[in-house]
Structure formats: C-alpha cells, structure tokens
Design an enzyme around this catalytic site. Structure first.
Site, PDB file in Angstrom:
ATOM      1  N   LEU A  90       0.818  -1.201   0.000  1.00  0.00           N
ATOM      2  CA  LEU A  90       0.000   0.000   0.000  1.00  0.00           C
ATOM      3  C   LEU A  90       0.857   1.258   0.000  1.00  0.00           C
ATOM      4  CD1 LEU A  90      -2.802  -0.975   2.566  1.00  0.00           C
ATOM      5  CD2 LEU A  90      -2.739  -1.341   0.087  1.00  0.00           C
ATOM      6  N   GLY A 119       1.002  -5.233   1.337  1.00  0.00           N
ATOM      7  CA  GLY A 119      -0.046  -5.371   0.331  1.00  0.00           C
ATOM      8  C   GLY A 119       0.407  -6.115  -0.906  1.00  0.00           C
ATOM      9  N   ASN A 121       4.199  -7.550   6.717  1.00  0.00           N
ATOM     10  CA  ASN A 121       5.066  -6.935   7.735  1.00  0.00           C
ATOM     11  C   ASN A 121       4.462  -5.686   8.357  1.00  0.00           C
ATOM     12  OD1 ASN A 121       5.393  -5.588   5.215  1.00  0.00           O
ATOM     13  ND2 ASN A 121       7.276  -4.636   5.959  1.00  0.00           N
ATOM     14  N   GLU A 122       3.134  -5.561   8.326  1.00  0.00           N
ATOM     15  CA  GLU A 122       2.476  -4.346   8.822  1.00  0.00           C
ATOM     16  C   GLU A 122       2.857  -4.005  10.259  1.00  0.00           C
ATOM     17  OE1 GLU A 122       0.019  -5.525   5.297  1.00  0.00           O
ATOM     18  OE2 GLU A 122       1.113  -6.556   6.891  1.00  0.00           O
TER      19      GLU A 122
END
Length: 300
Positions: free
Chosen positions: A106, A151, A175-176
């Site tokens: 994202l 994303g 890996n957010e």
C-alpha cells in the site's frame, strides 16, 4: 450509483459458461503468449491477452516500487474486470515489469495527512482489489520476480499459485506490525488459508519478511525457480491448471474461498470505519511520517 472507489461487480457468466479449450499441445513451446495478443495498457498496468490460449499476462509497471496507490488499485480492478468479462480469458499471470520488486504494498502517502473522504475512497479500493482477485473465476498465477511486502504479499496470497524467483535478496510477507499497523482480518484470513494458523500468527505478530527460500519452506510460495526461468514455469503451471474442466475448478475455488469473501462483504462498511479510526490516530500518523522520512533518507 456505486460509492467512490468501487467498481460495479462484474456480471460473471455461470462458471460452466466460460469458453473451454483443450490444453496446449505438448509440442507448443512453454511460452504461451506467442499468438497475436490483444493488449491494453493503463498508466501503471500492462495487460496482454492471448485469445488462442486464453491466457493473459498482467505486468505492474509503476516505478519505482509498484506501490498500491488509489490510481494503481483502480486500474488493477478495472483490468481484472475486463479480463473476467472476456470469455476468451481463462487465466492470468501477474508479475512485475519493475526490476527487483513485485509490489511494495500500500502507498503510504495515501494514508498520511489526507481527509476522511480520501481514506474512505482509498480503503474501499483496497477492498475491491482483493474481492476481485481472491474471488476471480480465472486461474491466477503470481510470478513473483522481486520483493513483495505487505499489500504486495496480499496480491500474491490472493492468487491460486505463487512462483517466486530463487533469490535470497527477495523477500515476502505481511510486515504491517513493523510500521505499527495491524493487518485487517481479511489479510489475516487469506494468510492463514495459505500457511496455516501458527505460522501466520507468528509471522503477523513479528511483522516478518521472509527471504525467498524461507517463504518456500513455510508454504508462503509454492515454488522457487531461477529468475530467468520464472515466466516459463508460470506458463507451464498455467497450462497444467487449464487442462482441467473450468466448471469443476471454478466451483471448487468458490467453495473454498466463499466464506472468507462473504465475511468482508458482510462487514465492509465496518472495516472502512475501523481503518479510518485507526489510521487517523496521532500515533499512527506520526509513525507513518517517520517511515516516509526514513524512505526519503534512503533515496538520498
């Protein structure tokens, strides 16, 4: 009238109504996109459809890192819709035209310092992309020819099959957590369905990015091949999947994925509200700004 960022759901023919072709001849070279192609290209995505084989090639071409901006996501959904509505198309190979990167995930700039209306439009577009890709009746093969965090990993996870270039410098994962962001429940559900609950739980909590060999060991990608063999292998895998009757494969795919898709559809507005509430927090905005500054320093 659809809300901003939402495309009307494509009117798909019944699963058994899509054109069915015999599998490619064993004498045919592995590169399946040899016949005259019908192509359409947007600013960020190039699509070529070989109507004789029923296979489309979708290439991300939004340098430097194929980030999933609002414009990119909209083009992605439109491209999928066009292919879905073309009965000549039975499968799509998704890859990148940008060296060393599949998709960076994202676009952080879409989530930093914007209005509530923009956050709503952006997140609805993210949802739409996933609903279309994860729920596609076509065979979808991800040819991951570079790193694919967050994303970008979701795009690969949403495909039926994932082949990654055998390069330990390339990594993939949700890996957010490293950015102080919580992966939404439908990211998590997609991940769990691929690797299982324990691996997904550990990987999500740690925000892990897995080098290609490790990703293969965990089942996050199905195969590793030398980079120069990636498209050849993707074509061979596609031929194998398309050798089966479409209706049986499509109905099986729907059976396996419907519950996860229905969960987001049922809670879509709530999910948007949760995203806006979360991303609007001062602590999250600060974390995103710091991350953007770090990226700028890296570039310089």
């Amino acid at each position: 009238v659809c809300p901003p960022g939402v495309l009307p759901l494509c009117c798909r023919p019944p699963a058994w109504d899509r054109a069915t072709r015999p599998p490619p001849s064993p004498l045919q070279p592995p590169g399946l996109l040899l016949a005259p192609c019908r192509s359409f290209s947007n600013n960020r995505i190039q699509v070529e459809l070989d109507e004789s084989s029923g296979i489309a090639m979708m290439k991300f071409k939004s340098p430097p890192v194929n980030s999933l901006s609002l414009e990119f996501l909209t083009e992605f959904s439109i491209s999928l819709e066009k292919l879905e509505n073309n009965r000549a198309c039975r499968g799509v190979i998704i890859t990148s035209a940008v060296p060393k990167i599949f998709s960076s995930g994202l676009d952080i700039t879409e989530m930093c310092g914007k209005s509530m209306e923009h956050y709503t439009e952006f997140w609805r577009a993210v949802q739409e992309m996933w609903l279309r890709l994860y729920g596609s009746s076509m065979v979808t093969v991800a040819a991951v020819n570079g790193s694919s965090p967050a994303g970008g990993c979701l795009v690969a996870l949403s495909c039926d099959y994932r082949i990654m270039a055998e390069n330990p410098k390339f990594s993939i994962g949700l890996n957010e957590a490293q950015l102080g962001i919580v992966a939404p429940f439908w990211f998590k559900d997609t991940f769990v369905n691929v690797v299982g609950h324990r691996i997904a739980e550990r990987s999500l909590q740690l925000g892990s990015l897995h080098p290609a060999p490790e990703a293969h060991k965990l089942g996050l990608v199905d195969e590793l091949v030398p980079e120069e063999k990636l498209m050849e292998k993707a074509s061979a895998v596609m031929a194998q999947w398309l050798a089966l009757p479409d209706h049986a494969r499509q109905l099986t795919k729907t059976m396996m994925r419907k519950a996860v898709l229905d969960r987001l559809v049922a809670h879509r507005e709530e999910d948007i509200k949760n995203f806006i509430t979360f991303v609007s927090k001062d602590s999250i905005q600060k974390s995103l700004r710091m991350y953007m500054e770090m990226l700028k320093k890296r570039k310089s």
